[in-house]
Design a protein around this motif. Structure first.
Motif, PDB file in Angstrom:
ATOM      1  N   ALA A 128     -49.836 -15.968  25.027  1.00 32.37           N
ATOM      2  CA  ALA A 128     -49.087 -15.560  23.831  1.00 32.37           C
ATOM      3  C   ALA A 128     -47.769 -14.888  24.207  1.00 32.37           C
ATOM      4  O   ALA A 128     -46.727 -15.155  23.595  1.00 32.37           O
TER       5      ALA A 128
ATOM      6  N   ASP B 205     -52.890  -8.759  18.604  1.00 30.18           N
ATOM      7  CA  ASP B 205     -54.256  -8.919  18.104  1.00 30.18           C
ATOM      8  C   ASP B 205     -55.251  -8.962  19.261  1.00 30.18           C
ATOM      9  O   ASP B 205     -56.304  -8.325  19.218  1.00 30.18           O
ATOM     10  N   ILE B 206     -54.900  -9.680  20.316  1.00 26.99           N
ATOM     11  CA  ILE B 206     -55.786  -9.767  21.477  1.00 26.99           C
ATOM     12  C   ILE B 206     -55.931  -8.396  22.144  1.00 26.99           C
ATOM     13  O   ILE B 206     -57.039  -7.985  22.500  1.00 26.99           O
TER      14      ILE B 206
ATOM     15  N   SER C 161     -47.508 -11.198  17.617  1.00 26.90           N
ATOM     16  CA  SER C 161     -48.631 -10.770  16.766  1.00 26.90           C
ATOM     17  C   SER C 161     -49.961 -11.213  17.358  1.00 26.90           C
ATOM     18  O   SER C 161     -50.950 -10.470  17.327  1.00 26.90           O
ATOM     19  N   LYS C 162     -49.992 -12.421  17.902  1.00 30.05           N
ATOM     20  CA  LYS C 162     -51.219 -12.914  18.532  1.00 30.05           C
ATOM     21  C   LYS C 162     -51.565 -12.065  19.749  1.00 30.05           C
ATOM     22  O   LYS C 162     -52.723 -11.678  19.938  1.00 30.05           O
TER      23      LYS C 162
ATOM     24  N   ARG D 200     -44.750 -14.485  15.631  1.00 32.10           N
ATOM     25  CA  ARG D 200     -46.144 -14.976  15.581  1.00 32.10           C
ATOM     26  C   ARG D 200     -46.827 -14.816  16.933  1.00 32.10           C
ATOM     27  O   ARG D 200     -47.987 -14.399  17.011  1.00 32.10           O
ATOM     28  N   ALA D 201     -46.121 -15.185  17.989  1.00 34.60           N
ATOM     29  CA  ALA D 201     -46.709 -15.091  19.324  1.00 34.60           C
ATOM     30  C   ALA D 201     -46.982 -13.636  19.712  1.00 34.60           C
ATOM     31  O   ALA D 201     -48.035 -13.323  20.276  1.00 34.60           O
TER      32      ALA D 201
END
Length: 138
Positions: free
Chosen positions: A44, A69-70, A65-66, A62-63
């Motif tokens: 990401a 999240d991880i 955010s991913k 988006r990347a």
């Protein structure tokens, strides 16, 4: 029934990769799941760097955010603070710092902050791989 264009092939390849990843996750040991989280965060962040360099703000966001999240809902959430004691608390503080670097990178289009987060995660992943219980003799 199936598209023969490049978009159809890309969708098929992505679907195949998703099934492979899902199979890996479902059959993974707890140690392997953490390895997969580290790999996902690295991918990401790498994607975010590409989009940052291309000026694609939406996909960069988006990347990142991913990756966030991880880090927050995967790696940080997996810490066992009762069993891990002070080490788990230090890891939590490091994950918090990494998350702040990712937020800084997103807010300020800061590639250095992205690279710092990526380097720290790579160091942690390397250490995690060294303690692979599957490699230890009985």
């Amino acid at each position: 029934m199936y598209s023969k264009g490049s978009a159809g092939r890309a969708y098929g390849a992505a679907s195949y990769a998703r099934v492979g990843l899902e199979s890996d996750v479902l059959s993974a040991s707890p140690h392997r799941l953490i390895v997969l989280l580290f790999q996902g965060a690295d991918t990401a962040i790498g994607t975010a760097l590409v989009h940052l360099n291309d000026g694609n703000v939406v996909e960069k966001g988006r990347a990142i955010s991913k990756a966030l999240d991880i880090v927050n809902n995967g790696l940080l959430a997996a810490l066992d603070r009762e069993q891990g004691g002070q080490l788990a608390e230090q890891m939590a503080a490091l994950y918090d710092y990494i998350a702040r670097q990712l937020l800084k990178a997103n807010l300020h289009n800061d590639s250095e902050a992205l690279l710092e987060a990526r380097r720290l995660l790579a160091d942690l992943a390397s250490a995690w791989n060294e303690i692979d219980p599957g490699l230890q003799s009985v």
